[in-house]
Design a protein around this motif. Sequence first.
Motif, short mmCIF file in Angstrom:
data_model
loop_
_atom_site.label_atom_id
_atom_site.label_comp_id
_atom_site.label_asym_id
_atom_site.label_seq_id
_atom_site.Cartn_x
_atom_site.Cartn_y
_atom_site.Cartn_z
N GLU A 229 0.82 -1.21 0.00
CA GLU A 229 0.00 0.00 0.00
C GLU A 229 0.87 1.27 0.00
OE1 GLU A 229 -1.11 0.17 4.74
OE2 GLU A 229 -1.99 -1.38 3.49
N SER A 230 2.16 1.13 0.29
CA SER A 230 3.08 2.28 0.24
C SER A 230 4.03 2.15 -0.95
CB SER A 230 3.87 2.39 1.54
OG SER A 230 4.63 1.21 1.78
N SER A 231 3.57 1.54 -2.02
CA SER A 231 4.43 1.20 -3.16
C SER A 231 5.03 2.42 -3.87
CB SER A 231 3.67 0.34 -4.17
OG SER A 231 2.58 1.07 -4.71
N TYR A 232 4.47 3.60 -3.65
CA TYR A 232 5.01 4.81 -4.30
C TYR A 232 5.68 5.73 -3.28
CZ TYR A 232 5.27 8.31 -8.05
OH TYR A 232 5.71 9.18 -9.01
N THR A 233 6.10 5.15 -2.19
CA THR A 233 6.70 5.93 -1.11
C THR A 233 8.15 5.52 -0.92
OG1 THR A 233 4.56 6.03 0.04
CG2 THR A 233 6.53 6.50 1.35
N THR A 234 9.07 6.41 -1.20
CA THR A 234 10.49 6.13 -0.94
C THR A 234 11.22 7.44 -0.69
OG1 THR A 234 12.38 4.80 -1.65
CG2 THR A 234 11.37 6.22 -3.32
N GLY A 235 12.30 7.35 0.09
CA GLY A 235 13.06 8.53 0.45
C GLY A 235 12.36 9.43 1.44
#
Length: 260
Positions: A229-235
Amino acid sequence: MSRLKDKYAIVTGAAQGQGAAIARAFVAEGARVALADIADEAGEALAADLGDAAHFSHHDVSDAQSWQRVVAEAEERFGTPANVLVNNAGILRFGEVDTMPMDEFDLLVAVNMRGCFLGMQAVAPGMKAGRQGSIINCSSVEGLAGMSSLAAYTGTKFAIRGMTKAAAVELGAFNIRVNSVHPGMVDTPMTRVHGGDAAMEWAATRIPLERVGTPEDIAPLYVHLAGDESSYTTGGEFAIDGGATATHSFYPGNSGRGGR
């Protein structure tokens, strides 16, 4: 529940406190978890309580060979490389700039900073091969701002924040996400050793929500960051602190506004 179905996680500092709560939450959501810690008795007890979904590995995060062993052991148990790493292990030491013993400084760097880097280094090859992964590094509110008598600790937590961002850029092409979590005052054995109930009560007066956090308050954020569900969350950097970083040092503390 199955938010973490097909997730294979290594959680460091997992024997107690925040790490244990994260491990429990991961297993409850369908993950398999390697509990990594130097506290053998507590770690083995937690693994027995969690059942077949968890196993314990004695682990010194400051030791590169220990990391290689834990990663290999997890892959053997899971039948696949770990695709989630929680760099939770850490220590807290107080000391003013002009009096901090260098052996204490070096220990903070070895566990908090070197341990985090070695963890990312150890899991990256397997995650690259699988072209997926989530690395969650535990920093602190002291990784966002400074605090008196915590210059050395703060330095390690700022380092974790910076390494997280650099690793996110480097590993993004392999679909490996890297984020940092910044807890505020959380009631754990690590924090309680520095003042007990009195410290917890004082800290609560400095927090907008007027209470100290619990490990169970923190764990759901790790579940979110570990899962798809956080697949577009990085950095990213995620403060979870009862509002401590929403204000500044002039915050008056508990003035009775909330009736507590």
